[in-house]
Write a protein that holds these residues in place. Structure first.
Motif: not given
Length: 75
Positions: A37-60
Motif C-alpha cells: 500500500m505504501l509503495r503504491r501510494r508513493r508511486e501515485l504521488s510520484d506520478e502526480v508530482m511529475a505531472g503524469k496524473f491530474r485530477v480536475e474538479f470543475p465544479d469545485w
C-alpha cells in the motif's frame, strides 16, 4: 496463495512488532499488505508530482472562484 520463505528470526520479530499481530503468518500478511500500500501510494504521488496524473474538479474550481469574488478582503 501459500508460499514458503526463510525469514531470519530477528526480522520476523520486527515484522510481528511493526504489524502489531502476534501470530507469524497473519503478521507477515499484514506487513506485506501495508508495504505494498505504501509503495503504491508513493508511486501515485510520484506520478502526480511529475505531472503524469491530474485530477480536475470543475465544479469545485468554479465555486472557489465565486468565493474569491465574494470575499470582502480581496479589496
Amino acid at each position: 496463495m501459500k508460499i514458503t520463505v526463510d525469514i531470519p528470526e530477528k526480522d520476523l520479530k520486527d515484522i510481528m512488532r511493526f504489524s502489531g499481530v502476534k501470530k507469524k503468518g497473519p503478521a507477515i500478511v499484514k506487513f506485506v499488505a501495508t508495504e505494498l500500500m505504501l509503495r503504491r501510494r508513493r508511486e501515485l504521488s510520484d506520478e502526480v508530482m511529475a505531472g503524469k496524473f491530474r485530477v480536475e474538479f470543475p465544479d469545485w474550481e468554479e465555486s472557489r472562484k465565486r468565493e474569491r469574488e465574494k470575499n470582502p478582503w480581496n479589496g
